[in-house]
Design a protein around this motif. Structure first.
Motif, PDB file in Angstrom:
ATOM      1  N   VAL A 194      23.066   8.266  42.909  1.00 46.31           N
ATOM      2  CA  VAL A 194      24.093   9.067  42.241  1.00 46.31           C
ATOM      3  C   VAL A 194      25.156   9.431  43.269  1.00 46.31           C
ATOM      4  O   VAL A 194      24.906  10.203  44.193  1.00 46.31           O
ATOM      5  CB  VAL A 194      23.492  10.335  41.614  1.00 46.31           C
ATOM      6  CG1 VAL A 194      24.582  11.161  40.934  1.00 46.31           C
ATOM      7  CG2 VAL A 194      22.407   9.956  40.607  1.00 46.31           C
ATOM      8  N   GLU A 195      26.341   8.865  43.108  1.00 48.41           N
ATOM      9  CA  GLU A 195      27.430   9.088  44.061  1.00 48.41           C
ATOM     10  C   GLU A 195      28.216  10.334  43.665  1.00 48.41           C
ATOM     11  O   GLU A 195      29.324  10.276  43.158  1.00 48.41           O
ATOM     12  CB  GLU A 195      28.357   7.863  44.097  1.00 48.41           C
ATOM     13  CG  GLU A 195      27.720   6.636  44.716  1.00 48.41           C
ATOM     14  CD  GLU A 195      27.759   6.659  46.240  1.00 48.41           C
ATOM     15  OE1 GLU A 195      27.910   7.757  46.811  1.00 48.41           O
ATOM     16  OE2 GLU A 195      27.642   5.579  46.829  1.00 48.41           O
ATOM     17  N   GLY A 196      27.623  11.464  43.915  1.00 47.57           N
ATOM     18  CA  GLY A 196      28.299  12.706  43.593  1.00 47.57           C
ATOM     19  C   GLY A 196      27.545  13.877  44.184  1.00 47.57           C
ATOM     20  O   GLY A 196      26.418  13.728  44.659  1.00 47.57           O
ATOM     21  N   ALA A 213      27.458  13.039  38.692  1.00 47.83           N
ATOM     22  CA  ALA A 213      28.076  11.723  38.847  1.00 47.83           C
ATOM     23  C   ALA A 213      29.485  11.765  38.274  1.00 47.83           C
ATOM     24  O   ALA A 213      29.692  12.280  37.172  1.00 47.83           O
ATOM     25  CB  ALA A 213      27.247  10.667  38.115  1.00 47.83           C
TER      26      ALA A 213
END
Length: 303
Positions: A95-97, A146
């Motif tokens: 998850v890029e967040g 995300a």
């Protein structure tokens, strides 16, 4: 097809290349990784060996059972698990967040963003509860954000870390009466050591929503279980400046008697209605995804 033969001995399980450390927890370390077979980035949770190795392995197996059986956009996806490997590891969606903790530190959520998040997490918990699973540790650091591809949505909330989840129909990893969870978000019945049940997750989500809307913990002095006993006598304070519908929802979610709380599905439906009728004067966007944001997400999965 990606080349998996070069330096195969350096690959975890002959398939996964470990990158930077994203987070460290009591039972595992989480790394950014690459699946060289499918050519995609992943999060790899490597279970630590040591004195608590048996317990850690049992918890990891429980997490695999949970994640493999559940499917929802607001639940972190499990891709692979090798618990008989040395060391054992799980491969999950990256998850890029940031975590919700990081997001709240910047500023409270707008009412419409909080309502959308409540609906997403309510749906995720409804799916889990329907499978007989109680998360037991719903808190801002276990909510990953995300970036949303939709221009009118700030993020998609994803619930992480079922490592201490209670499988209702299976043997317990913890001892009877043992309190598991984070003190600031424990439901009254959890403080008493009662077997976990879905209403405890709903209560914790209510506290998370209060914090998301105000920027402050509902129980800021809950540094330990002893202090948390105070919530057995009084519910959290609901901010008076919120709209009546918000106050009613939060009051219902945080009732002392678990039998009086709505189900996760009820929460999701009421939150959807709130999101549809709430307009915000301001719209904020998440910071660009990167090492810091991904690191925050990894720390949540390492617990």
């Amino acid at each position: 097809m990606p080349d998996t033969t070069d330096h195969a001995d350096d690959l975890l399980g002959g398939r996964y290349r470990l990158g930077e450390t994203l987070g460290r927890g009591g039972m595992a370390d989480v790394y950014r990784g690459e699946d060289v077979v499918l050519g995609r980035e992943v999060a790899i949770k490597v279970v630590r060996s040591g004195a608590d190795g048996v317990a850690a392995d049992s918890r990891a197996r429980g997490e695999v059972s949970v994640l493999a059986a559940l499917n929802h956009p607001s639940l972190v996806t499990l891709y692979d698990a090798q618990l008989d490997a040395d060391p054992p590891y799980l491969v999950m969606e990256l998850v890029e967040g940031p975590t919700l903790t990081t997001r709240i530190a910047r500023s409270p959520l707008t009412p419409s963003a909080a309502a959308t998040m409540a609906a997403e997490l309510g749906e995720a918990l409804h799916v889990a509860h329907g499978a007989g699973v109680v998360h037991r540790d719903v808190k801002p650091s276990n909510v990953l954000l995300a970036p949303s591809p939709l221009p009118d949505h700030e993020f998609r909330a994803k619930l992480a870390d079922f490592g201490i989840a209670y499988l209702v129909d299976t043997a317990r990893v913890t001892n009877p009466g043992e309190v598991i969870g984070t003190a600031a978000y424990l439901a009254p019945e959890q403080v008493q050591g009662v077997d976990p049940a879905p209403p405890a997750d709903v209560y914790a989500l209510g506290l998370v929503l209060i914090e998301s809307l105000t920027g402050k913990r509902a129980f800021p002095d809950a540094a330990g279980v002893a202090t948390a006993l105070a919530r057995l006598e009084a519910p959290p304070e609901i901010p008076a400046e919120l709209d009546p519908e918000w106050r009613d929802l939060l009051r219902d979610m945080t009732r002392i008697d678990p039998a009086e709380r709505p189900t996760a599905l009820d929460v999701a439906m009421r939150a959807r209605a709130l999101a549809a009728t709430t307009s915000d004067a301001r719209t904020e966007s998440l910071p660009a995804a990167g090492a810091v944001a991904a690191g925050s997400a990894g720390a949540a999965m390492a617990a």
